[in-house]
Design an enzyme around this catalytic site. Structure first.
Site, PDB file in Angstrom:
ATOM      1  N   PHE A 228       0.841  -1.209   0.000  1.00 60.24           N
ATOM      2  CA  PHE A 228       0.000   0.000   0.000  1.00 60.24           C
ATOM      3  C   PHE A 228       0.875   1.258   0.000  1.00 60.24           C
ATOM      4  O   PHE A 228       0.672   2.154  -0.824  1.00 60.24           O
ATOM      5  CB  PHE A 228      -0.964  -0.020   1.206  1.00 60.24           C
ATOM      6  CG  PHE A 228      -1.717   1.270   1.396  1.00 60.24           C
ATOM      7  CD1 PHE A 228      -2.253   1.956   0.307  1.00 60.24           C
ATOM      8  CD2 PHE A 228      -1.910   1.800   2.667  1.00 60.24           C
ATOM      9  CE1 PHE A 228      -2.955   3.154   0.472  1.00 60.24           C
ATOM     10  CE2 PHE A 228      -2.604   2.989   2.846  1.00 60.24           C
ATOM     11  CZ  PHE A 228      -3.121   3.668   1.747  1.00 60.24           C
TER      12      PHE A 228
ATOM     13  N   THR B 228      -6.283  -2.698   9.756  1.00 65.12           N
ATOM     14  CA  THR B 228      -4.897  -3.185   9.634  1.00 65.12           C
ATOM     15  C   THR B 228      -4.266  -3.328  11.015  1.00 65.12           C
ATOM     16  O   THR B 228      -3.640  -4.340  11.321  1.00 65.12           O
ATOM     17  CB  THR B 228      -4.076  -2.245   8.733  1.00 65.12           C
ATOM     18  OG1 THR B 228      -4.628  -2.304   7.422  1.00 65.12           O
ATOM     19  CG2 THR B 228      -2.598  -2.635   8.686  1.00 65.12           C
TER      20      THR B 228
ATOM     21  N   TYR C  39      -5.587   5.776  13.383  1.00 63.72           N
ATOM     22  CA  TYR C  39      -4.216   5.313  13.603  1.00 63.72           C
ATOM     23  C   TYR C  39      -3.948   5.181  15.109  1.00 63.72           C
ATOM     24  O   TYR C  39      -3.538   4.113  15.578  1.00 63.72           O
ATOM     25  CB  TYR C  39      -3.256   6.307  12.964  1.00 63.72           C
ATOM     26  CG  TYR C  39      -1.792   5.942  13.049  1.00 63.72           C
ATOM     27  CD1 TYR C  39      -1.246   4.945  12.240  1.00 63.72           C
ATOM     28  CD2 TYR C  39      -0.936   6.622  13.918  1.00 63.72           C
ATOM     29  CE1 TYR C  39       0.104   4.625  12.299  1.00 63.72           C
ATOM     30  CE2 TYR C  39       0.420   6.314  13.979  1.00 63.72           C
ATOM     31  CZ  TYR C  39       0.937   5.320  13.176  1.00 63.72           C
ATOM     32  OH  TYR C  39       2.280   5.019  13.231  1.00 63.72           O
TER      33      TYR C  39
HETATM   34  P1  NAD Z   1       5.704   2.573   5.770  1.00 60.88           P
HETATM   35  O1  NAD Z   1       4.379   3.132   5.354  1.00 60.88           O
HETATM   36  O2  NAD Z   1       6.892   2.884   4.962  1.00 60.88           O
HETATM   37  O3  NAD Z   1       5.630   0.995   5.902  1.00 60.88           O
HETATM   38  C1  NAD Z   1       4.467   0.289   6.250  1.00 60.88           C
HETATM   39  C2  NAD Z   1       4.406  -0.963   5.392  1.00 60.88           C
HETATM   40  O4  NAD Z   1       3.220  -1.705   5.743  1.00 60.88           O
HETATM   41  C3  NAD Z   1       4.300  -0.638   3.907  1.00 60.88           C
HETATM   42  O5  NAD Z   1       5.203  -1.432   3.177  1.00 60.88           O
HETATM   43  C4  NAD Z   1       2.850  -0.970   3.574  1.00 60.88           C
HETATM   44  O6  NAD Z   1       2.674  -1.331   2.218  1.00 60.88           O
HETATM   45  C5  NAD Z   1       2.580  -2.097   4.527  1.00 60.88           C
HETATM   46  N1  NAD Z   1       1.148  -2.304   4.831  1.00 60.88           N
HETATM   47  C6  NAD Z   1       0.213  -1.367   5.127  1.00 60.88           C
HETATM   48  N2  NAD Z   1      -0.976  -1.940   5.316  1.00 60.88           N
HETATM   49  C7  NAD Z   1      -0.794  -3.291   5.152  1.00 60.88           C
HETATM   50  C8  NAD Z   1      -1.646  -4.409   5.218  1.00 60.88           C
HETATM   51  N3  NAD Z   1      -2.957  -4.275   5.511  1.00 60.88           N
HETATM   52  N4  NAD Z   1      -1.139  -5.637   4.986  1.00 60.88           N
HETATM   53  C9  NAD Z   1       0.185  -5.786   4.672  1.00 60.88           C
HETATM   54  N5  NAD Z   1       1.051  -4.754   4.588  1.00 60.88           N
HETATM   55  C10 NAD Z   1       0.564  -3.521   4.841  1.00 60.88           C
HETATM   56  O7  NAD Z   1       5.908   3.040   7.288  1.00 60.88           O
HETATM   57  P2  NAD Z   1       7.147   2.828   8.263  1.00 60.88           P
HETATM   58  O8  NAD Z   1       7.643   4.166   8.640  1.00 60.88           O
HETATM   59  O9  NAD Z   1       8.084   1.833   7.728  1.00 60.88           O
HETATM   60  O10 NAD Z   1       6.393   2.239   9.538  1.00 60.88           O
HETATM   61  C11 NAD Z   1       6.454   0.865   9.882  1.00 60.88           C
HETATM   62  C12 NAD Z   1       5.707   0.652  11.198  1.00 60.88           C
HETATM   63  O11 NAD Z   1       6.293   1.448  12.230  1.00 60.88           O
HETATM   64  C13 NAD Z   1       4.219   1.045  11.125  1.00 60.88           C
HETATM   65  O12 NAD Z   1       3.481   0.110  11.859  1.00 60.88           O
HETATM   66  C14 NAD Z   1       4.188   2.384  11.805  1.00 60.88           C
HETATM   67  O13 NAD Z   1       2.942   2.639  12.408  1.00 60.88           O
HETATM   68  C15 NAD Z   1       5.298   2.258  12.830  1.00 60.88           C
HETATM   69  N6  NAD Z   1       5.840   3.574  13.200  1.00 60.88           N
HETATM   70  C16 NAD Z   1       6.695   4.234  12.344  1.00 60.88           C
HETATM   71  C17 NAD Z   1       7.163   5.490  12.707  1.00 60.88           C
HETATM   72  C18 NAD Z   1       8.137   6.255  11.848  1.00 60.88           C
HETATM   73  O14 NAD Z   1       8.466   7.391  12.208  1.00 60.88           O
HETATM   74  N7  NAD Z   1       8.646   5.729  10.770  1.00 60.88           N
HETATM   75  C19 NAD Z   1       6.739   6.081  13.919  1.00 60.88           C
HETATM   76  C20 NAD Z   1       5.852   5.390  14.721  1.00 60.88           C
HETATM   77  C21 NAD Z   1       5.413   4.121  14.374  1.00 60.88           C
END
Ligand code: NAD
Ligand code: UDP
Length: 329
Positions: free
Chosen positions: A39, A95, A148
């Site tokens: 996504f 999700t 979220y």
């Molecule tokens: P990102 O959006 O780059 O990665 C999320 C991944 O999950 C993507 O590859 C997306 O395609 C996949 N995805 C989404 N919905 C899905 C579904 N229903 N089934 C399978 N795959 C799905 O974001 P990120 O920064 O890599 O974040 C990764 C995790 O860390 C997330 O859970 C996010 O909430 C958490 N997080 C990240 C941050 C940050 O600053 N990067 C901060 C707090 C929490």
């Protein structure tokens, strides 16, 4: 290479944080299974891992059950950028909640250790600053961010209930704003937006007056925290904050990006989205005490590496995850 390789599932493994984690665990010799529905990411993020014999990719949506035989699960699947998680809020909460139920059910069945990527957003617009894990937060349950924030809060509840009721071995980390190479150029979050805008000579979009603060952690530091938490003692399950304690206003971040890129872009005000937290900074005492973990990369250094990455990629190879991504002016 570690002597005892583990079979490790990473949901959301093709995303920004997921690719760094996959890379690190593949390099350690583990058998890594990346599950993603693409996504907010795309295959070119992990092309370099596909030829490795200890890496496997499954296109799958975590709202549906998944049956695999694994030893550890990192649950990262969830859009993380406000513009993308608000695009289909009902899907976002599904999700987080159904995804948690499915990975916890899997962990229970195969007796795997399971890690949840939670977030500083569980603190909402915090009235306690900096935020310790004991702070219960200030979340608007009916606001635009609730899909979220409340989804992640419910996922934490599920993790702790599976742990208490079923003895599932869990780890929960609360991630504060993290940035670095392989963020999607149309991710919509502040660091990628500002760098893309500065490099293109476009206006830098400051939401509100830019006085709101965030603390920015470089991705390598965060991944080190993930690994320490997963490999730590079973009596420390979290939640633990993982973030950099350096706190900057959004305007300061914009000015630093302009300085490091040498860009002449102008800062332009845009409306502040509703429920946008005014301040955010982790209290890292627990991570230091239990994991011996502290970030090592200062913002200036991490931004320079991130700018270098964005200069190196071909933007035409990236698809916008939703219509709401920054698309230039
Ligand atoms: P990102 O959006 O780059 O990665 C999320 C991944 O999950 C993507 O590859 C997306 O395609 C996949 N995805 C989404 N919905 C899905 C579904 N229903 N089934 C399978 N795959 C799905 O974001 P990120 O920064 O890599 O974040 C990764 C995790 O860390 C997330 O859970 C996010 O909430 C958490 N997080 C990240 C941050 C940050 O600053 N990067 C901060 C707090 C929490
Ligand atoms: N922001 C901004 N301009 C942008 C993108 C974001 O001023 O182009 C602000 C946003 O309003 C928030 C902060 O930067 O106050 C961090 O936003 P981001 O979407 O990266 O993550 P958040 O921490 O809000 O989830």
């Amino acid at each position: 290479m570690s002597n005892t390789f583990k079979r490790i599932l990473i949901t959301g493994g093709a995303g920004f944080l997921g690719t760094h984690l996959c890379e690190r665990l593949v390099d350690q010799g583990h058998d890594v299974i990346c599950v993603d529905n693409f996504f907010t990411s795309q295959k070119n993020n992990i092309l370099h891992l596909l030829p490795k014999s200890n890496f496997e990719l499954i296109r799958h949506d975590v709202t549906h059950p998944l049956y695999l035989e694994v030893d550890e699960i990192y649950n990262l699947a969830c859009p993380a950028s406000p513009v993308h998680y608000q695009y289909n809020p009902i899907k976002t909460i599904k999700t987080s909640v159904l995804g948690a139920i499915n990975v916890l059910g899997l962990a229970k069945r195969v007796n795997a250790k399971v890690f949840q990527a939670s977030t500083s957003e569980v603190y909402g617009d915090p009235t306690v600053h900096p935020q310790p894990e004991s702070y219960r937060g200030n979340v608007n349950p009916i606001g635009l961010r609730a899909c979220y924030d409340e989804g992640k809060r419910c996922a934490e509840t599920l993790f702790f209930d599976y742990h208490r009721s079923n003895g599932v071995n869990i780890r929960v980390v609360r991630i504060f704003n993290t940035y670095g190479p392989r963020m999607h150029p149309y991710d919509g979050r502040v660091v990628s937006n500002f760098i893309i805008q500065a490099l293109a000579g476009h206006d830098i979009t400051i939401y509100g007056d830019g006085s709101q603060t965030r603390s920015f952690c470089y991705v390598d530091d965060l991944i080190e925290g993930f690994i320490r938490m997963m490999n730590g003692p079973d009596d420390f399950v979290g939640p633990v904050n993982l973030g950099n304690a350096g706190e900057f206003t959004i305007k300061e971040l914009a000015e630093l990006v302009l300085e490091l890129t040498g860009s002449k872009s102008k800062l332009v005000p845009r409306p502040l989205p509703s429920d946008d937290p005014l301040q955010r900074r982790p209290d890292n005492t627990v991570a230091k005490k239990h994991l011996g973990w502290e970030p090592t990369v200062p913002l200036r250094e991490g931004l320079a590496k991130t700018i270098e990455y964005f200069q190196s990629i071909d933007l035409t190879k990236f698809r916008k995850p939703t219509d709401y991504a920054y698309t230039g002016q």
